[in-house]
Design an enzyme around this catalytic site. Structure first.
Site, mmCIF file in Angstrom:
data_model
loop_
_atom_site.group_PDB
_atom_site.id
_atom_site.type_symbol
_atom_site.label_atom_id
_atom_site.label_comp_id
_atom_site.label_asym_id
_atom_site.label_seq_id
_atom_site.Cartn_x
_atom_site.Cartn_y
_atom_site.Cartn_z
ATOM 1 N N VAL A 101 0.838 -1.198 0.000
ATOM 2 C CA VAL A 101 0.000 0.000 0.000
ATOM 3 C C VAL A 101 0.872 1.247 0.000
ATOM 4 C CG1 VAL A 101 -1.813 -1.207 1.274
ATOM 5 C CG2 VAL A 101 -0.187 0.220 2.512
ATOM 6 N N CYS A 102 0.249 2.362 -0.361
ATOM 7 C CA CYS A 102 0.860 3.687 -0.251
ATOM 8 C C CYS A 102 2.143 3.778 -1.077
ATOM 9 C CB CYS A 102 1.100 4.013 1.220
ATOM 10 S SG CYS A 102 1.541 5.731 1.554
ATOM 11 N N ALA A 103 3.276 4.039 -0.440
ATOM 12 C CA ALA A 103 4.546 4.172 -1.154
ATOM 13 C C ALA A 103 5.135 2.830 -1.558
ATOM 14 C CB ALA A 103 5.548 4.934 -0.292
ATOM 15 N N SER A 115 -2.641 -0.848 -3.360
ATOM 16 C CA SER A 115 -3.614 0.181 -3.025
ATOM 17 C C SER A 115 -2.874 1.474 -2.736
ATOM 18 C CB SER A 115 -4.433 -0.221 -1.806
ATOM 19 O OG SER A 115 -5.338 0.785 -1.430
#
Length: 212
Positions: free
Chosen positions: A165-167, A212
């Site tokens: 997720v994210c980075a 995500s």
């Protein structure tokens, strides 16, 4: 929050996890006296004797899937908690592993979290899902962990589930050739530029990879 919950639920449903009764513990220090609160599926312990949070889960379901959540100094604490808590609530046996020299990691907002084991110990076991939280520089520490990358490469090769997720889709997966074309990540140019044809969807599932 919605993006993170969607990731963990979609990944879990893809794996066809079997719901089972779980017990988890969170230990913190900013209270004057110990408190125990019981819900239908979890036990939350608040204690003044420690200066960190411990996130671990056990399941009584014989069919529980085993999930590894690697963390590091600088990992995002809300993303880590959403992943571990949501999967545990659906019956997964979740283990948090530190890629740092110590089990206690200082997260991106300064909260200290104690992992269940080291990544070296985790690398000796088999996992149904490996889910990487984001946060900087936590994602960079995950990227630089050779045992973790080896585990992720095995997941990809064996067509076992792995997620980020994210980075982390950009920093961890793309940098090691583990991100498929058309995945998603935190919508910052520095991360999106590292991906091949990234999409804007909240959750993307491509074969055994969820982002995500």
């Amino acid at each position: 929050m919605t993006r993170l919950m969607a990731l963990t639920q979609r990944a879990l449903l893809t794996l066809a996890f079997v719901g089972g009764r779980t017990n988890g513990s969170f230990v913190g220090s900013r209270f004057a006296a110990s408190t125990v609160a019981r819900t239908s599926s979890r036990t939350i312990i608040i204690s003044p004797t420690t200066s960190f949070l411990r996130m671990s889960t056990t399941s009584t379901s014989a069919t529980s899937k085993r999930v590894l959540v690697p963390i590091a100094d600088g990992s995002e604490e809300i993303e880590t908690t959403c992943i571990t808590d949501t999967l545990a609530r659906f019956g997964a046996d979740v283990t948090v592993a530190s890629v740092m020299p110590e089990l206690v990691c200082t997260m991106s907002r300064g909260i200290k979290v104690m992992a269940d084991m080291s990544i070296d110990d985790a690398s000796k076991e088999e996992w149904d899902l490996i889910a990487c939280p984001g946060g900087m520089p936590g994602a960079e520490h995950l990227r630089d962990s050779a045992p973790l990358i080896e585990l992720l490469e095995k997941q990809k090769e064996k067509k076992q589930m792995y997620a980020a997720v994210c980075a982390s889709p950009a920093v961890v997966l793309a940098s090691k050739g583990l991100a498929a074309e058309g995945v998603t990540c935190y919508p910052a140019p520095v991360f999106r530029d590292a991906l091949t044809n990234p999409v804007d969807d909240d959750v993307v599932v491509i074969d055994n990879l969820t982002t995500s």
